[in-house]
Each structure stands twice: as structure tokens, then as C-alpha cells.
Write a protein that holds these residues in place. Structure first.
Motif, PDB file in Angstrom:
ATOM      1  N   THR A 104       0.868  -1.009   0.034  1.00 14.19           N
ATOM      2  CA  THR A 104       0.093  -0.041   0.060  1.00 14.19           C
ATOM      3  C   THR A 104       1.011   1.269   0.114  1.00 14.19           C
ATOM      4  O   THR A 104       1.983   1.081   0.274  1.00 14.19           O
ATOM      5  CB  THR A 104      -0.878   0.066   1.306  1.00 14.19           C
ATOM      6  OG1 THR A 104      -1.997   1.115   0.916  1.00 14.19           O
ATOM      7  CG2 THR A 104      -0.145   0.425   2.597  1.00 14.19           C
ATOM      8  N   ALA A 105       0.171   2.294  -0.333  1.00 11.48           N
ATOM      9  CA  ALA A 105       1.060   3.583  -0.318  1.00 11.48           C
ATOM     10  C   ALA A 105       0.216   4.689   0.235  1.00 11.48           C
ATOM     11  O   ALA A 105      -1.022   4.909   0.046  1.00 11.48           O
ATOM     12  CB  ALA A 105       1.379   4.052  -1.803  1.00 11.48           C
ATOM     13  N   LEU A 106       0.879   5.699   0.800  1.00 12.77           N
ATOM     14  CA  LEU A 106       0.032   6.756   1.303  1.00 12.77           C
ATOM     15  C   LEU A 106       0.659   8.026   0.980  1.00 12.77           C
ATOM     16  O   LEU A 106       2.103   8.054   0.907  1.00 12.77           O
ATOM     17  CB  LEU A 106      -0.050   6.772   3.010  1.00 12.77           C
ATOM     18  CG  LEU A 106      -0.916   5.465   3.490  1.00 12.77           C
ATOM     19  CD1 LEU A 106       0.194   4.499   3.741  1.00 12.77           C
ATOM     20  CD2 LEU A 106      -1.672   5.867   4.491  1.00 12.77           C
ATOM     21  N   ASP A 107      -0.142   9.191   0.878  1.00 12.65           N
ATOM     22  CA  ASP A 107       0.732  10.368   0.523  1.00 12.65           C
ATOM     23  C   ASP A 107       0.706  11.217   1.945  1.00 12.65           C
ATOM     24  O   ASP A 107       0.355  10.809   3.037  1.00 12.65           O
ATOM     25  CB  ASP A 107      -0.216  11.338  -0.480  1.00 12.65           C
ATOM     26  CG  ASP A 107      -1.753  11.509   0.033  1.00 12.65           C
ATOM     27  OD1 ASP A 107      -1.866  10.999   0.950  1.00 12.65           O
ATOM     28  OD2 ASP A 107      -2.247  12.182  -0.864  1.00 12.65           O
ATOM     29  N   GLY A 108       1.245  12.395   1.783  1.00 17.35           N
ATOM     30  CA  GLY A 108       1.314  13.294   3.047  1.00 17.35           C
ATOM     31  C   GLY A 108       0.067  13.420   4.138  1.00 17.35           C
ATOM     32  O   GLY A 108      -0.050  13.633   5.057  1.00 17.35           O
ATOM     33  N   ASN A 109      -0.999  13.654   3.245  1.00 17.45           N
ATOM     34  CA  ASN A 109      -2.451  13.879   4.056  1.00 17.45           C
ATOM     35  C   ASN A 109      -2.892  12.728   4.559  1.00 17.45           C
ATOM     36  O   ASN A 109      -3.501  12.777   5.779  1.00 17.45           O
ATOM     37  CB  ASN A 109      -3.424  14.220   2.948  1.00 17.45           C
ATOM     38  CG  ASN A 109      -3.267  15.705   2.294  1.00 17.45           C
ATOM     39  OD1 ASN A 109      -2.367  16.509   3.048  1.00 17.45           O
ATOM     40  ND2 ASN A 109      -3.644  15.969   1.203  1.00 17.45           N
ATOM     41  N   SER A 110      -2.487  11.404   3.961  1.00 21.01           N
ATOM     42  CA  SER A 110      -3.071  10.464   4.612  1.00 21.01           C
ATOM     43  C   SER A 110      -2.033   9.861   5.580  1.00 21.01           C
ATOM     44  O   SER A 110      -2.606   9.016   6.572  1.00 21.01           O
ATOM     45  CB  SER A 110      -2.994   9.359   3.378  1.00 21.01           C
ATOM     46  OG  SER A 110      -3.861   9.648   2.556  1.00 21.01           O
ATOM     47  N   LEU A 111      -0.764  10.311   5.838  1.00 20.05           N
ATOM     48  CA  LEU A 111      -0.034   9.846   6.859  1.00 20.05           C
ATOM     49  C   LEU A 111      -0.503  10.267   8.306  1.00 20.05           C
ATOM     50  O   LEU A 111       0.036   9.454   9.223  1.00 20.05           O
ATOM     51  CB  LEU A 111       1.450  10.409   6.391  1.00 20.05           C
ATOM     52  CG  LEU A 111       2.178   9.429   5.372  1.00 20.05           C
ATOM     53  CD1 LEU A 111       3.578  10.600   5.048  1.00 20.05           C
ATOM     54  CD2 LEU A 111       2.363   8.365   5.783  1.00 20.05           C
ATOM     55  N   LYS A 112      -1.019  11.428   8.347  1.00 16.65           N
ATOM     56  CA  LYS A 112      -1.027  11.920   9.600  1.00 16.65           C
ATOM     57  C   LYS A 112      -2.000  11.125  10.290  1.00 16.65           C
ATOM     58  O   LYS A 112      -3.393  10.905  10.076  1.00 16.65           O
ATOM     59  CB  LYS A 112      -1.913  13.355   9.388  1.00 16.65           C
ATOM     60  CG  LYS A 112      -0.821  14.282   8.756  1.00 16.65           C
ATOM     61  CD  LYS A 112      -1.633  15.746   8.449  1.00 16.65           C
ATOM     62  CE  LYS A 112      -0.781  16.593   7.883  1.00 16.65           C
ATOM     63  NZ  LYS A 112      -1.436  17.595   7.297  1.00 16.65           N
ATOM     64  N   GLY A 113      -1.742  10.909  11.659  1.00 13.84           N
ATOM     65  CA  GLY A 113      -2.658  10.081  12.774  1.00 13.84           C
ATOM     66  C   GLY A 113      -2.540   8.429  12.454  1.00 13.84           C
ATOM     67  O   GLY A 113      -3.054   7.916  13.042  1.00 13.84           O
ATOM     68  N   ASN A 114      -1.716   8.051  11.552  1.00 11.78           N
ATOM     69  CA  ASN A 114      -1.832   6.747  11.013  1.00 11.78           C
ATOM     70  C   ASN A 114      -0.723   6.062  12.094  1.00 11.78           C
ATOM     71  O   ASN A 114       0.358   6.473  12.406  1.00 11.78           O
ATOM     72  CB  ASN A 114      -1.390   6.348   9.873  1.00 11.78           C
ATOM     73  CG  ASN A 114      -2.558   6.293   8.816  1.00 11.78           C
ATOM     74  OD1 ASN A 114      -3.620   6.089   9.178  1.00 11.78           O
ATOM     75  ND2 ASN A 114      -2.426   6.707   7.595  1.00 11.78           N
ATOM     76  N   VAL A 115      -1.072   4.820  12.215  1.00 12.56           N
ATOM     77  CA  VAL A 115      -0.035   3.774  13.345  1.00 12.56           C
ATOM     78  C   VAL A 115       0.290   2.826  12.328  1.00 12.56           C
ATOM     79  O   VAL A 115      -0.691   2.123  11.641  1.00 12.56           O
ATOM     80  CB  VAL A 115      -0.703   3.395  14.600  1.00 12.56           C
ATOM     81  CG1 VAL A 115       0.284   2.389  15.247  1.00 12.56           C
ATOM     82  CG2 VAL A 115      -1.116   4.544  15.399  1.00 12.56           C
ATOM     83  N   PHE A 116       1.479   2.428  12.020  1.00 12.64           N
ATOM     84  CA  PHE A 116       1.830   1.271  11.087  1.00 12.64           C
ATOM     85  C   PHE A 116       2.165   0.281  11.878  1.00 12.64           C
ATOM     86  O   PHE A 116       2.961   0.223  12.834  1.00 12.64           O
ATOM     87  CB  PHE A 116       3.147   1.731  10.234  1.00 12.64           C
ATOM     88  CG  PHE A 116       2.939   2.987   9.283  1.00 12.64           C
ATOM     89  CD1 PHE A 116       2.249   2.620   8.226  1.00 12.64           C
ATOM     90  CD2 PHE A 116       3.044   4.290   9.486  1.00 12.64           C
ATOM     91  CE1 PHE A 116       1.945   3.954   7.056  1.00 12.64           C
ATOM     92  CE2 PHE A 116       2.844   5.227   8.857  1.00 12.64           C
ATOM     93  CZ  PHE A 116       2.123   5.206   7.610  1.00 12.64           C
ATOM     94  N   THR A 117       1.490  -0.799  11.592  1.00 12.82           N
ATOM     95  CA  THR A 117       1.824  -2.081  12.264  1.00 12.82           C
ATOM     96  C   THR A 117       2.320  -3.277  11.442  1.00 12.82           C
ATOM     97  O   THR A 117       2.156  -2.948  10.137  1.00 12.82           O
ATOM     98  CB  THR A 117       0.290  -2.642  12.962  1.00 12.82           C
ATOM     99  OG1 THR A 117      -0.560  -2.916  12.058  1.00 12.82           O
ATOM    100  CG2 THR A 117      -0.068  -1.439  14.007  1.00 12.82           C
ATOM    101  N   GLN A 118       2.727  -4.383  11.993  1.00 12.52           N
ATOM    102  CA  GLN A 118       3.082  -5.448  11.385  1.00 12.52           C
ATOM    103  C   GLN A 118       4.177  -5.292  10.271  1.00 12.52           C
ATOM    104  O   GLN A 118       4.111  -5.881   9.189  1.00 12.52           O
ATOM    105  CB  GLN A 118       1.790  -6.123  10.544  1.00 12.52           C
ATOM    106  CG  GLN A 118       0.909  -6.730  11.302  1.00 12.52           C
ATOM    107  CD  GLN A 118      -0.335  -7.319  10.734  1.00 12.52           C
ATOM    108  OE1 GLN A 118      -0.257  -7.658   9.672  1.00 12.52           O
ATOM    109  NE2 GLN A 118      -1.289  -7.993  11.823  1.00 12.52           N
TER     110      GLN A 118
END
Length: 126
Positions: A104-118
Motif C-alpha cells: 500500500t502507499a500513502l501520501d502526506g495527507n493520509s500519513l497524519k495520525g496513522n499507526v503502522f503495524t506488522q
């Protein structure tokens, strides 16, 4: 240079092609990488999900960026990583390292507040 070579005319200095194929195949098992192995090692794959997300988020990657990301995956693989977070500027990608597949891929706006697991590693690409 008036001589033209036609199909079937070119030979490998008298070497039987079946024998040469067997030699090439046995060499790949003896430690010499085959062309397919080199190509597979250097290709960056994108899952369907990643392609959809990149299109939705307007993420495009130039060839030189893909090369940098491929090098980052090589670095992660050298450290034994399996699933890595690859960060390039304001783009984040989750990559399955053994298959060299962007999941998957995220841009700057989608990065905020995300927790990356696994994931077991992160690589920051400059």
C-alpha cells in the motif's frame, strides 16, 4: 559488411544448443545467477491495492525514484527485513521485502495520525 545473417544461421561455435541450455541451467544452480533471477531481484512490484491507492491519492513515481526505492528494499533485505515501511519525502509505502511488492502507499495527507503495524523495519529514502 555485406554478409547478412538469417534466422537459424547463427551458431554458438559448434556447441549443441541443447547442451548449452543444460550448461546455463546447471550454472544457475551452481551459484551464478540467471538473467531471470537478476531481473526478479531488481523489479519492484505493486499489488492491486497499492495501484488503486496510488491512483486515488495522486501518487506518481519517476524512474529515478523507483530506483531509490529499489535500493532501499535491497538495504532492508540485507538486514533480514520482511515487511518494511519505506518513507520518501511525503510518501509512505509498506513493502513486502522478499517479494519486492508494494502493498500500500500513502501520501502526506493520509500519513497524519496513522499507526503502522506488522512491519519489522523502516527505511528513510533521501
Amino acid at each position: 559488411m555485406d554478409d547478412r545473417i538469417t534466422i537459424g544461421q547463427l551458431r554458438l561455435n559448434g556447441v549443441n544448443t541443447a547442451q548449452s541450455r543444460k550448461t546455463i541451467h546447471s550454472e544457475s544452480k551452481s551459484g551464478v545467477e540467471s538473467f531471470k533471477e537478476v531481473l526478479d531481484r531488481n523489479v519492484l512490484n505493486f499489488s492491486h491495492h497499492a495501484e488503486v491507492r496510488m491512483k486515488q491519492r495522486g501518487i506518481t513515481l519517476k524512474p529515478e525514484i523507483l530506483t531509490k526505492i529499489g535500493n532501499a528494499i535491497d538495504d532492508a533485505a540485507a538486514k533480514g527485513a520482511k515487511d518494511s515501511l519505506i518513507l520518501y519525502r511525503d510518501i509512505a509505502m509498506i513493502v513486502n521485502v522478499p517479494s519486492r511488492t508494494v502493498v500500500t502507499a500513502l501520501d502526506g495527507n493520509s500519513l497524519k495520525g496513522n499507526v503502522f503495524t506488522q512491519i519489522d523495519s523502516a527505511v528513510i529514502v533521501s
